[in-house]
Each structure stands twice: as C-alpha cells, then as structure tokens.
Design a protein around this motif. Structure first.
Motif, PDB file in Angstrom:
ATOM      1  N   LEU A  41     -26.482  27.155  15.022  1.00 46.31           N
ATOM      2  CA  LEU A  41     -25.537  26.528  14.083  1.00 46.31           C
ATOM      3  C   LEU A  41     -24.930  27.550  13.124  1.00 46.31           C
ATOM      4  O   LEU A  41     -23.758  27.459  12.769  1.00 46.31           O
ATOM      5  CB  LEU A  41     -26.223  25.408  13.293  1.00 46.31           C
ATOM      6  N   GLU A  42     -25.734  28.530  12.721  1.00 44.17           N
ATOM      7  CA  GLU A  42     -25.198  29.587  11.852  1.00 44.17           C
ATOM      8  C   GLU A  42     -24.088  30.354  12.586  1.00 44.17           C
ATOM      9  O   GLU A  42     -23.057  30.690  12.012  1.00 44.17           O
ATOM     10  CB  GLU A  42     -26.323  30.529  11.399  1.00 44.17           C
ATOM     11  N   PHE A  43     -24.318  30.622  13.890  1.00 41.26           N
ATOM     12  CA  PHE A  43     -23.287  31.326  14.661  1.00 41.26           C
ATOM     13  C   PHE A  43     -22.037  30.446  14.811  1.00 41.26           C
ATOM     14  O   PHE A  43     -20.905  30.913  14.654  1.00 41.26           O
ATOM     15  CB  PHE A  43     -23.857  31.719  16.036  1.00 41.26           C
ATOM     16  N   LEU A  44     -22.272  29.162  15.054  1.00 42.95           N
ATOM     17  CA  LEU A  44     -21.128  28.250  15.239  1.00 42.95           C
ATOM     18  C   LEU A  44     -20.261  28.150  13.984  1.00 42.95           C
ATOM     19  O   LEU A  44     -19.080  27.830  14.066  1.00 42.95           O
ATOM     20  CB  LEU A  44     -21.644  26.853  15.595  1.00 42.95           C
ATOM     21  N   SER A  45     -20.881  28.462  12.823  1.00 44.44           N
ATOM     22  CA  SER A  45     -20.121  28.311  11.578  1.00 44.44           C
ATOM     23  C   SER A  45     -18.903  29.237  11.543  1.00 44.44           C
ATOM     24  O   SER A  45     -17.957  28.987  10.804  1.00 44.44           O
ATOM     25  CB  SER A  45     -21.028  28.563  10.357  1.00 44.44           C
ATOM     26  N   PHE A  46     -18.909  30.333  12.337  1.00 45.58           N
ATOM     27  CA  PHE A  46     -17.735  31.225  12.330  1.00 45.58           C
ATOM     28  C   PHE A  46     -17.276  31.593  13.736  1.00 45.58           C
ATOM     29  O   PHE A  46     -16.280  32.296  13.905  1.00 45.58           O
ATOM     30  CB  PHE A  46     -18.024  32.503  11.522  1.00 45.58           C
ATOM     31  N   ARG A  47     -17.969  31.097  14.792  1.00 45.28           N
ATOM     32  CA  ARG A  47     -17.661  31.554  16.159  1.00 45.28           C
ATOM     33  C   ARG A  47     -16.189  31.367  16.536  1.00 45.28           C
ATOM     34  O   ARG A  47     -15.587  32.233  17.164  1.00 45.28           O
ATOM     35  CB  ARG A  47     -18.560  30.816  17.175  1.00 45.28           C
ATOM     36  N   ALA A  48     -15.611  30.231  16.130  1.00 44.21           N
ATOM     37  CA  ALA A  48     -14.224  29.957  16.533  1.00 44.21           C
ATOM     38  C   ALA A  48     -13.272  31.035  16.008  1.00 44.21           C
ATOM     39  O   ALA A  48     -12.240  31.322  16.618  1.00 44.21           O
ATOM     40  CB  ALA A  48     -13.802  28.586  16.016  1.00 44.21           C
ATOM     41  N   ARG A  49     -13.660  31.657  14.880  1.00 41.44           N
ATOM     42  CA  ARG A  49     -12.784  32.677  14.291  1.00 41.44           C
ATOM     43  C   ARG A  49     -12.780  33.974  15.093  1.00 41.44           C
ATOM     44  O   ARG A  49     -11.972  34.862  14.844  1.00 41.44           O
ATOM     45  CB  ARG A  49     -13.175  32.956  12.832  1.00 41.44           C
ATOM     46  N   GLN A  70     -14.717  43.197   7.372  1.00 41.35           N
ATOM     47  CA  GLN A  70     -13.735  42.206   6.932  1.00 41.35           C
ATOM     48  C   GLN A  70     -13.903  40.903   7.689  1.00 41.35           C
ATOM     49  O   GLN A  70     -13.516  40.788   8.860  1.00 41.35           O
ATOM     50  CB  GLN A  70     -12.329  42.792   7.109  1.00 41.35           C
ATOM     51  N   ALA A  71     -14.509  39.946   7.006  1.00 41.53           N
ATOM     52  CA  ALA A  71     -14.815  38.661   7.651  1.00 41.53           C
ATOM     53  C   ALA A  71     -13.531  37.884   7.925  1.00 41.53           C
ATOM     54  O   ALA A  71     -12.544  38.015   7.198  1.00 41.53           O
ATOM     55  CB  ALA A  71     -15.736  37.861   6.742  1.00 41.53           C
ATOM     56  N   ARG A  72     -13.566  37.057   8.975  1.00 39.57           N
ATOM     57  CA  ARG A  72     -12.418  36.212   9.292  1.00 39.57           C
ATOM     58  C   ARG A  72     -12.640  34.777   8.821  1.00 39.57           C
ATOM     59  O   ARG A  72     -11.709  34.015   8.681  1.00 39.57           O
ATOM     60  CB  ARG A  72     -12.156  36.204  10.811  1.00 39.57           C
ATOM     61  N   SER A  73     -13.914  34.406   8.611  1.00 41.11           N
ATOM     62  CA  SER A  73     -14.186  33.024   8.194  1.00 41.11           C
ATOM     63  C   SER A  73     -13.987  32.904   6.690  1.00 41.11           C
ATOM     64  O   SER A  73     -13.811  33.902   5.992  1.00 41.11           O
ATOM     65  CB  SER A  73     -15.620  32.633   8.562  1.00 41.11           C
ATOM     66  N   ASP A  74     -14.086  31.673   6.229  1.00 44.60           N
ATOM     67  CA  ASP A  74     -13.905  31.421   4.808  1.00 44.60           C
ATOM     68  C   ASP A  74     -15.257  31.530   4.110  1.00 44.60           C
ATOM     69  O   ASP A  74     -15.819  30.531   3.676  1.00 44.60           O
ATOM     70  CB  ASP A  74     -13.277  30.026   4.647  1.00 44.60           C
ATOM     71  N   GLY A  75     -15.787  32.747   4.076  1.00 44.90           N
ATOM     72  CA  GLY A  75     -17.036  32.980   3.344  1.00 44.90           C
ATOM     73  C   GLY A  75     -18.303  32.504   4.033  1.00 44.90           C
ATOM     74  O   GLY A  75     -19.321  32.298   3.364  1.00 44.90           O
TER      75      GLY A  75
END
Ligand code: HEM
Length: 264
Positions: free
Chosen positions: A96-104, A24-29
C-alpha cells in the motif's frame, strides 16, 4: 592577495549541494517516495562503480595480471553483496505504501536502466533490442553501442588462458563478440584441467562463478521483492512483471563453468 582557489571542503569535493538537490518526488508528499528515489539512485551509483571496476578487470586480464584481476573481482563481489542486501530496505515498504505513489512513475522502470544493461552486455548477455530502446545520440545509446561491440569479460578470460598456454580453439578467440557465447567442449576440457592442476587459475574461475551466482542472487531477490510488493500485476515498464523477471533467474552467464562441475 586572496587565494583564487577556495579551499576544498567536503561539500565542494563531493558536490553535496548538487547531490541533495537530485531527489525530486513526483507525488504530492507521499512519505515513501523518498526511499524509492534514493535507493534507485544509490543503485545507479553502484552500477557506475561496477562498470568502472569491470573495465579494470578486463585491462588486468589483457595485461596478464591475474592476481590483480582477482583482487578487483573480489571488490566487485563485495559490492554485489551490498547491492543484494539493500533490497531488504525496500522490503520495508508495504504494497500500500508503494501504491501511494506508483501511478506517478508512469512507464518508468528499472527495466530502462542502461547501466544495468551495460553490465549485462559486458558479461555476455547482449541484445540489439536493448540498444534500440534509447534515443539516437543519447548517452545511454552511445555507451551501450560501445559495449555491444567490445569483447565480453569471458572473451578477455579466454584470451588470457590462451596466453597462459591453454589450447583455446582459435574459433573461440576470434568469435563475433556481439553473439552469445556458445558452450564449448574444448573450453570445458581446459577448465577441467585448470581445476585439477592449476590452483592460480582455478581461483580465478571460482571468482567468475561467484560473480555469476551473485547476479542470479540479485535477480532472485529482486523478483521476490516484486512479488511481495505488486504480486502478479504488470510492471510499470510494460512487462508481465514477476513472471517476466522469474524467466531471467537461473540463466547462467558462464555456462561452461557450470557444466564442468558435475565432471570434476
Ligand atoms: C518496489 C520496488 C520495485 C518494484 C515493484 C520493481 C518492479 C520491477 C518490474 C515489474 C520489472 C519488470 C519490468 C517492468 O515491466 O517494469 C523490473 C525490472 C527491473 N528492475 Fe525493478 N522493481 C523495484 C525496485 C528496483 C530497484 C531498487 C532496482 C535497482 C536498480 C531495480 C532494478 C530493475 C532492473 C535492472 C530491472 C530489469 C531486469 C531485467 O530486465 O532483467 N528494481 N522491476
């Protein structure tokens, strides 16, 4: 009359529906979050299997079955190699790919993996602080507390050697199992004798060295992956990140086995 028990299928036996509902992802896709979740879940499953196998090694040593203990250690080492190799997959994820959701991820971190700590505990690296991180009454806290008070793999090994007729000092056999294993000149002498004269037990020693080296290899590869993914940034778990992780690389589990090698 209809059978009350439906036939077992691949899906029902392995609980595939439940398994596939757990990512279950936390980011917006964000595309890469799926890989990040799956790889961590796979690691947790391997940790579970390792704990299962380590418990068997301890039972086999206690039952004086060194060949079967060695066979099980071989399986553990093979899993560990697969686990190290899996880091290659995560290294295909760019910073950058990791940064796309790291904050979540907020404060979530592998640092909080209680199964990893359980493995450290059974290998002798125990701290009360690690237990205190989990809420009272939680599964994680109960499991860690139990491992904290249980003998380590090294303790099982020394007891086995004593029953094999080696003069393991009684202080080692009755040591407080919650304390770190201290280097012992007497144990080192026993290990030297084993390497020189006892091929069966020397093989067992070698598998323990493989295990020690294997875990250090995982730590080294993990810190390199962390460096290339987040550089010198702090970890989501609140540590200094790569600097903290580097300090854990190269710390042996079974120091007596390393100490003797220059004297053989
Ligand atoms: C992009 C991928 C990853 C990054 C950037 C990363 C980063 C970090 C960082 C910075 C720490 C230090 C604690 C903190 O402050 O958070 C840590 C600890 C840890 N990570 Fe990872 N990690 C990654 C993947 C993984 C994976 C796939 C696993 C497998 C379970 C894992 C397991 C652990 C464990 C067990 C620790 C605790 C190590 C110790 O305390 O000795 N990590 N990670």
């Amino acid at each position: 009359m209809a059978d009350a028990h439906p036939a077992v299928t691949y899906g029902s036996y392995l609980k595939i529906d439940e398994l596939l509902s757990l990512q279950q992802a936390r980011s917006d896709g964000e595309h890469d979050e799926m890989l990040f979740i799956i790889i961590h879940q796979v690691y947790e499953l391997w940790f579970k299997e390792l704990l299962h196998e380590f418990d068997r090694v301890a039972r086999l040593l206690t039952g004086d079955e060194p060949h079967r203990a060695q066979h099980t250690l071989k399986r553990i080492l093979t899993i560990l190699k697969v686990m190290v190799a899996q880091l290659d997959i995560l290294e295909t994820m760019t910073p950058l790919e990791f940064l796309s959701f790291r904050a979540r991820l907020e404060a979530a971190s592998g640092f909080q993996s209680d199964q990893f700590r359980q493995i450290e505990f059974l290998l002798g690296a125990k701290t009360e602080a690690a237990i205190a991180r989990y809420p009272e009454g939680s599964r994680a806290r109960r499991a860690l507390t139990e491992r904290y008070h249980a003998p380590t793999l090294w303790d099982s090994f020394l007891h086995y050697l004593s029953r094999e007729g080696y003069p393991v000092p009684s202080a080692q056999l009755s040591r407080t199992v919650t304390s770190p294993v201290e280097p012992s000149a007497d144990v080192q002498q026993i290990l030297i004798d084993i390497y020189r004269r006892d091929p069966k037990n020397a093989e067992l020693c070698e598998r323990l060295v493989d295990l020690d080296e294997g875990l250090q290899e995982w730590r080294y590869r993990h810190v390199k992956m962390v460096e290339r993914t987040i550089g010198v940034k702090r970890g989501t778990g609140g540590s200094s990140g790569a600097a903290y992780l580097s300090s854990t690389v190269g710390r042996p589990l079974f120091s007596d086995l390393w100490e003797i090698r220059g004297r053989l």
